[in-house]
Design an enzyme around this catalytic site. Structure first.
Site, PDB file in Angstrom:
ATOM      1  N   HIS A 177      34.217   6.143 -16.062  1.00  0.00           N
ATOM      2  CA  HIS A 177      32.739   6.189 -16.385  1.00  0.00           C
ATOM      3  C   HIS A 177      31.893   7.242 -16.959  1.00  0.00           C
ATOM      4  O   HIS A 177      31.053   7.099 -17.937  1.00  0.00           O
ATOM      5  CB  HIS A 177      32.160   5.731 -15.139  1.00  0.00           C
ATOM      6  CG  HIS A 177      31.900   4.255 -14.566  1.00  0.00           C
ATOM      7  ND1 HIS A 177      31.763   3.106 -15.618  1.00  0.00           N
ATOM      8  CD2 HIS A 177      32.515   3.850 -13.738  1.00  0.00           C
ATOM      9  CE1 HIS A 177      31.784   2.230 -15.036  1.00  0.00           C
ATOM     10  NE2 HIS A 177      32.500   2.229 -13.734  1.00  0.00           N
ATOM     11  N   GLN A 205      26.200   4.696 -14.203  1.00  0.00           N
ATOM     12  CA  GLN A 205      25.848   3.412 -13.652  1.00  0.00           C
ATOM     13  C   GLN A 205      24.564   3.281 -12.963  1.00  0.00           C
ATOM     14  O   GLN A 205      24.065   2.314 -12.885  1.00  0.00           O
ATOM     15  CB  GLN A 205      26.982   2.985 -12.535  1.00  0.00           C
ATOM     16  CG  GLN A 205      28.369   2.886 -13.213  1.00  0.00           C
ATOM     17  CD  GLN A 205      29.100   2.276 -12.273  1.00  0.00           C
ATOM     18  OE1 GLN A 205      29.599   3.032 -11.346  1.00  0.00           O
ATOM     19  NE2 GLN A 205      29.442   1.175 -11.941  1.00  0.00           N
ATOM     20  N   CYS A 259      34.063  -3.969 -11.060  1.00  0.00           N
ATOM     21  CA  CYS A 259      33.080  -2.739 -11.311  1.00  0.00           C
ATOM     22  C   CYS A 259      31.866  -3.348 -11.002  1.00  0.00           C
ATOM     23  O   CYS A 259      31.567  -4.381 -11.535  1.00  0.00           O
ATOM     24  CB  CYS A 259      33.181  -2.216 -12.556  1.00  0.00           C
ATOM     25  SG  CYS A 259      32.386  -1.014 -13.244  1.00  0.00           S
ATOM     26  N   LEU A 260      30.917  -2.562 -10.207  1.00  0.00           N
ATOM     27  CA  LEU A 260      29.459  -2.847 -10.111  1.00  0.00           C
ATOM     28  C   LEU A 260      28.863  -3.083 -11.327  1.00  0.00           C
ATOM     29  O   LEU A 260      27.849  -4.084 -11.592  1.00  0.00           O
ATOM     30  CB  LEU A 260      28.626  -1.837  -9.296  1.00  0.00           C
ATOM     31  CG  LEU A 260      29.385  -1.568  -8.053  1.00  0.00           C
ATOM     32  CD1 LEU A 260      28.576  -0.651  -7.034  1.00  0.00           C
ATOM     33  CD2 LEU A 260      29.191  -3.009  -7.202  1.00  0.00           C
ATOM     34  N   HIS A 279      39.056   5.470 -12.101  1.00  0.00           N
ATOM     35  CA  HIS A 279      37.734   4.638 -12.387  1.00  0.00           C
ATOM     36  C   HIS A 279      36.641   5.134 -12.670  1.00  0.00           C
ATOM     37  O   HIS A 279      36.047   4.996 -13.824  1.00  0.00           O
ATOM     38  CB  HIS A 279      38.104   3.349 -11.434  1.00  0.00           C
ATOM     39  CG  HIS A 279      36.970   2.274 -11.970  1.00  0.00           C
ATOM     40  ND1 HIS A 279      37.156   0.856 -12.128  1.00  0.00           N
ATOM     41  CD2 HIS A 279      35.624   2.298 -11.752  1.00  0.00           C
ATOM     42  CE1 HIS A 279      36.089   0.403 -12.353  1.00  0.00           C
ATOM     43  NE2 HIS A 279      35.107   1.017 -12.254  1.00  0.00           N
ATOM     44  N   GLU A 280      36.248   5.867 -11.768  1.00  0.00           N
ATOM     45  CA  GLU A 280      34.960   6.529 -11.847  1.00  0.00           C
ATOM     46  C   GLU A 280      34.791   7.696 -12.614  1.00  0.00           C
ATOM     47  O   GLU A 280      33.914   7.848 -13.608  1.00  0.00           O
ATOM     48  CB  GLU A 280      34.742   7.147 -10.143  1.00  0.00           C
ATOM     49  CG  GLU A 280      34.689   5.873  -9.319  1.00  0.00           C
ATOM     50  CD  GLU A 280      33.714   4.759  -9.471  1.00  0.00           C
ATOM     51  OE1 GLU A 280      32.552   4.982 -10.352  1.00  0.00           O
ATOM     52  OE2 GLU A 280      33.887   3.723  -9.226  1.00  0.00           O
ATOM     53  N   GLY A 333      33.224   2.961  -5.526  1.00  0.00           N
ATOM     54  CA  GLY A 333      33.102   4.104  -5.952  1.00  0.00           C
ATOM     55  C   GLY A 333      31.611   3.926  -6.716  1.00  0.00           C
ATOM     56  O   GLY A 333      31.326   2.618  -6.957  1.00  0.00           O
TER      57      GLY A 333
HETATM   58 NI    NI Z   1      32.945   0.798 -12.520  1.00  0.00          NI
END
Ligand code: NI
Length: 178
Positions: free
Chosen positions: A146, A54, A100-101, A142-143, A49
């Site tokens: 963000h 991000q 998470c990236l 999760h997304e 995701g």
């Molecule tokens: Ni993330």
């Protein structure tokens, strides 16, 4: 298309409330290009995701991968969600591993709603309803976090499971269903 730079924890862009997009914004060349670039970036980093903040764009746009199973990425499709909102969530919660990236190499156990119903626009501006459970519901939550400046660390109930990826493989992987 281009691979975008991913902001990591500490960058204030990850803590902003993202702005909704109106229909003209959604159809604009800039937004359509951003969506294409985000798809390419997600694939490059092998993520499940990605949210626009991000990649330094504080807008309500995120991608969510729907694999047939977490191991089976070959048959994946990737949803593009604009202005997503949770309209229903199960009382039932489940805990599982997240990473998470933007928080490279850390993992932790995070409780999430088991099932959710989400209203969002797709990249053509059409309104859609998605029902998700389990792993997909987790990635969506999760997304969408963000887009409100929230990262998974804040959703953990304690930090006992917080682990570096290397230690995850050594000490935790067996207890994971992944
Ligand atoms: Ni993330």
């Amino acid at each position: 298309m281009a691979i975008l730079k991913v902001a990591t924890l500490g960058n204030p862009v990850l803590r902003k409330q993202a702005e909704p997009l109106d229909d003209a914004d959604i159809r604009s060349t800039d937004t359509q290009r951003l969506i294409n670039d985000m798809h390419e970036t997600l694939a490059e980093y092998n993520g499940v995701g990605l949210a626009a903040p991000q990649v330094h764009v504080p807008k309500q746009l995120c991608l969510v991968m729907i694999p047939r199973s977490p191991r089976e990425r070959a048959s994946e499709t990737v949803l593009t969600l604009l202005n997503p909102e949770i309209v229903e969530a199960s009382d039932e919660m489940e805990e599982d591993w997240e990473g998470c990236l933007s928080i490279p190499d850390l993992r932790g156990l995070v409780p999430r709603h088991s099932r959710i119903r989400v209203r969002a626009k797709d990249r053509t501006g059409r309104e859609r309803i998605y029902e998700a459970e389990g792993y997909t519901a987790r990635v969506m939550q999760h997304e969408m976090d963000h887009l409100r400046g929230i990262v998974f660390l804040e959703r953990m109930t304690n930090f006992h499971s917080l682990t570096f990826r290397e230690e995850f493989q050594r000490f935790w992987a067996e207890s994971s269903e992944e």
